[in-house]
Design a protein around this motif. Structure first.
Motif, PDB file in Angstrom:
ATOM      1  N   THR A  34      -9.624   3.018 -11.060  1.00  0.00           N
ATOM      2  CA  THR A  34     -10.276   3.170  -9.625  1.00  0.00           C
ATOM      3  C   THR A  34      -9.039   3.129  -8.563  1.00  0.00           C
ATOM      4  O   THR A  34      -8.403   2.232  -8.569  1.00  0.00           O
ATOM      5  N   PRO A  35      -8.866   4.212  -7.699  1.00  0.00           N
ATOM      6  CA  PRO A  35      -9.575   5.395  -7.384  1.00  0.00           C
ATOM      7  C   PRO A  35      -8.908   6.493  -8.338  1.00  0.00           C
ATOM      8  O   PRO A  35      -9.415   7.519  -8.083  1.00  0.00           O
ATOM      9  N   GLY A  36      -7.643   6.363  -8.948  1.00  0.00           N
ATOM     10  CA  GLY A  36      -6.946   7.397  -9.743  1.00  0.00           C
ATOM     11  C   GLY A  36      -6.455   8.396  -8.749  1.00  0.00           C
ATOM     12  O   GLY A  36      -6.137   9.587  -9.172  1.00  0.00           O
ATOM     13  N   THR A  37      -5.966   8.053  -7.725  1.00  0.00           N
ATOM     14  CA  THR A  37      -5.269   8.777  -6.805  1.00  0.00           C
ATOM     15  C   THR A  37      -4.126   9.368  -7.409  1.00  0.00           C
ATOM     16  O   THR A  37      -3.283   8.544  -8.247  1.00  0.00           O
ATOM     17  N   PRO A  38      -3.650  10.497  -7.515  1.00  0.00           N
ATOM     18  CA  PRO A  38      -2.580  10.846  -7.932  1.00  0.00           C
ATOM     19  C   PRO A  38      -1.501  10.561  -7.569  1.00  0.00           C
ATOM     20  O   PRO A  38      -0.898  10.246  -6.592  1.00  0.00           O
ATOM     21  N   ALA A  39      -0.218  10.471  -8.726  1.00  0.00           N
ATOM     22  CA  ALA A  39       1.092  10.113  -8.296  1.00  0.00           C
ATOM     23  C   ALA A  39       1.777  11.227  -7.610  1.00  0.00           C
ATOM     24  O   ALA A  39       1.655  12.109  -7.741  1.00  0.00           O
ATOM     25  N   VAL A  40       2.949  10.514  -7.007  1.00  0.00           N
ATOM     26  CA  VAL A  40       3.755  11.331  -6.436  1.00  0.00           C
ATOM     27  C   VAL A  40       4.957  12.252  -7.102  1.00  0.00           C
ATOM     28  O   VAL A  40       5.017  13.387  -7.004  1.00  0.00           O
ATOM     29  N   THR A  41       5.075  11.780  -8.193  1.00  0.00           N
ATOM     30  CA  THR A  41       6.287  12.275  -9.039  1.00  0.00           C
ATOM     31  C   THR A  41       5.827  11.984 -10.628  1.00  0.00           C
ATOM     32  O   THR A  41       4.653  11.542 -10.800  1.00  0.00           O
ATOM     33  N   GLU A  46       0.925  -1.409  -0.055  1.00  0.00           N
ATOM     34  CA  GLU A  46       0.167  -0.064   0.064  1.00  0.00           C
ATOM     35  C   GLU A  46       0.881   1.429  -0.043  1.00  0.00           C
ATOM     36  O   GLU A  46       0.496   2.183  -0.491  1.00  0.00           O
ATOM     37  N   ASP A  47       2.015   1.268   0.560  1.00  0.00           N
ATOM     38  CA  ASP A  47       2.832   2.460   0.535  1.00  0.00           C
ATOM     39  C   ASP A  47       3.372   2.837  -0.716  1.00  0.00           C
ATOM     40  O   ASP A  47       4.115   3.833  -0.920  1.00  0.00           O
ATOM     41  N   GLN A  48       3.112   2.373  -1.685  1.00  0.00           N
ATOM     42  CA  GLN A  48       3.549   2.715  -3.159  1.00  0.00           C
ATOM     43  C   GLN A  48       2.890   3.942  -3.362  1.00  0.00           C
ATOM     44  O   GLN A  48       3.433   4.656  -4.212  1.00  0.00           O
ATOM     45  N   VAL A  49       1.800   4.281  -2.950  1.00  0.00           N
ATOM     46  CA  VAL A  49       1.117   5.337  -3.352  1.00  0.00           C
ATOM     47  C   VAL A  49       1.768   6.832  -2.841  1.00  0.00           C
ATOM     48  O   VAL A  49       1.478   7.706  -3.345  1.00  0.00           O
ATOM     49  N   THR A  50       2.430   6.452  -1.887  1.00  0.00           N
ATOM     50  CA  THR A  50       3.253   7.727  -1.321  1.00  0.00           C
ATOM     51  C   THR A  50       4.755   7.558  -1.522  1.00  0.00           C
ATOM     52  O   THR A  50       5.600   8.385  -1.141  1.00  0.00           O
ATOM     53  N   ALA A  51       5.078   6.382  -2.409  1.00  0.00           N
ATOM     54  CA  ALA A  51       6.647   6.277  -2.396  1.00  0.00           C
ATOM     55  C   ALA A  51       7.141   7.189  -3.442  1.00  0.00           C
ATOM     56  O   ALA A  51       6.470   7.764  -4.396  1.00  0.00           O
ATOM     57  N   PRO A  52       8.280   7.615  -3.331  1.00  0.00           N
ATOM     58  CA  PRO A  52       8.836   8.919  -4.032  1.00  0.00           C
ATOM     59  C   PRO A  52       9.089   8.653  -5.442  1.00  0.00           C
ATOM     60  O   PRO A  52       9.324   9.619  -6.325  1.00  0.00           O
ATOM     61  N   TRP A  53       8.955   7.302  -5.924  1.00  0.00           N
ATOM     62  CA  TRP A  53       9.195   6.887  -7.264  1.00  0.00           C
ATOM     63  C   TRP A  53       7.817   6.664  -7.993  1.00  0.00           C
ATOM     64  O   TRP A  53       8.242   6.446  -9.337  1.00  0.00           O
ATOM     65  N   THR A  54       6.819   6.606  -7.372  1.00  0.00           N
ATOM     66  CA  THR A  54       5.546   6.390  -7.961  1.00  0.00           C
ATOM     67  C   THR A  54       5.207   7.572  -9.149  1.00  0.00           C
ATOM     68  O   THR A  54       4.812   8.562  -8.729  1.00  0.00           O
ATOM     69  N   VAL A  55       5.072   7.069 -10.566  1.00  0.00           N
ATOM     70  CA  VAL A  55       4.655   8.011 -11.374  1.00  0.00           C
ATOM     71  C   VAL A  55       3.346   7.906 -11.898  1.00  0.00           C
ATOM     72  O   VAL A  55       2.712   8.593 -12.811  1.00  0.00           O
ATOM     73  N   GLN A  56       2.572   6.688 -11.596  1.00  0.00           N
ATOM     74  CA  GLN A  56       1.326   6.301 -12.001  1.00  0.00           C
ATOM     75  C   GLN A  56       0.184   6.710 -11.028  1.00  0.00           C
ATOM     76  O   GLN A  56       0.461   6.251  -9.918  1.00  0.00           O
TER      77      GLN A  56
END
Length: 248
Positions: free
Chosen positions: A72-79, A41-51
């Motif tokens: 779904t849910p389309g939460t914005p990426a970090v970078t 789950e921590d992918q969503v806040t990982a500094p490398w997540t572009v998707q």
């Protein structure tokens, strides 16, 4: 660093059910990890997540589903993925097994930071589309059939960012529409953040724009069809719905 991270994350693919989605991206020799719906789950806040986050590889069945934009849910990426206008971007899928239907790549200008961008306000334009290459609708060679790899290696889909596109922050949306189930289309979209660089000054006009959802409906014969009906399946042409592709 990107290559090192992606070499680990990029091939953590899951052979699950009969579906799939874009898991990673490449620009040149550089890998950019996307979001794995079956990963931590921590992918969503990982500094490398572009998707943008998507939680299942099950399809979307409704043409008017709000999740059609970025899943779904389309939460914005970090970078974001840095890319020069004129360069190619490749979406990498862990697996793909469906064979009939179009594949469309879209961009939307975030008008600022994509982390703050609401896709309900997006104006999308196509930068590439691939459909029926030869033969009939039911038995012919679609790019989707050609794209699927059966030896366990990832499937890759490459499109070019138009060379004349003005710089800015964009969403790139890779969409597969599978038509193998009679009168029951299936949508598989994923979105990533791009930082487009370069000296381009062009941007598509209104005739190239579409809303998602909005561009598709069950009233379209290209969407609501039965490929096993000989009157449909034996056709040798298929028109991909939506506006024309903008090439710059």
């Amino acid at each position: 660093m990107w290559q090192a991270v992606a070499s680990v994350v990029g091939f953590l693919v899951h052979q699950v059910s009969a579906h799939g989605g874009a898991l990673n991206y490449t620009v040149g020799e550089t890998w950019y990890p996307g979001y794995d719906p079956y990963g931590p789950e921590d992918q969503v806040t990982a500094p490398w997540t572009v998707q943008r986050k998507w939680v299942t590889n099950e399809p979307i069945f409704e043409a008017n589903n709000i999740s059609l934009a970025c899943n779904t849910p389309g939460t914005p990426a970090v970078t974001s993925i840095p890319i020069n206008a004129g360069e190619n971007i490749t979406a990498v899928y862990g697996s793909w097994v469906h064979t009939v239907g179009p594949m469309v790549a879209w961009l939307a200008d975030c008008g600022g930071d994509c982390r703050d961008f609401d896709t309900t306000n997006a104006d999308w334009f196509k930068i590439g589309e691939k459909g029926l290459l030869w033969g009939t609708i039911v038995d012919g060679m679609w790019f989707q059939r050609q794209f699927g790899v059966w030896d366990g290696t990832p499937s890759s889909w490459t499109e070019q960012i138009p060379a004349s596109l003005r710089p800015g922050n964009y969403l790139v949306r890779h969409e597969i529409i599978s038509l193998h189930s009679a009168n029951k289309p299936q949508w598989y979209p994923e979105c990533a953040h791009l930082e487009v660089k370069g000296t381009g000054t062009k941007f598509p006009g209104k005739e190239f724009m579409a809303k998602i959802p909005g561009v598709y409906s069950m009233n379209q014969p290209e969407i609501n069809l039965d490929i096993y009906d000989p009157a449909v399946g034996e056709r040798t042409t298929y028109t991909i719905p939506g506006p024309p592709v903008w090439t710059g």
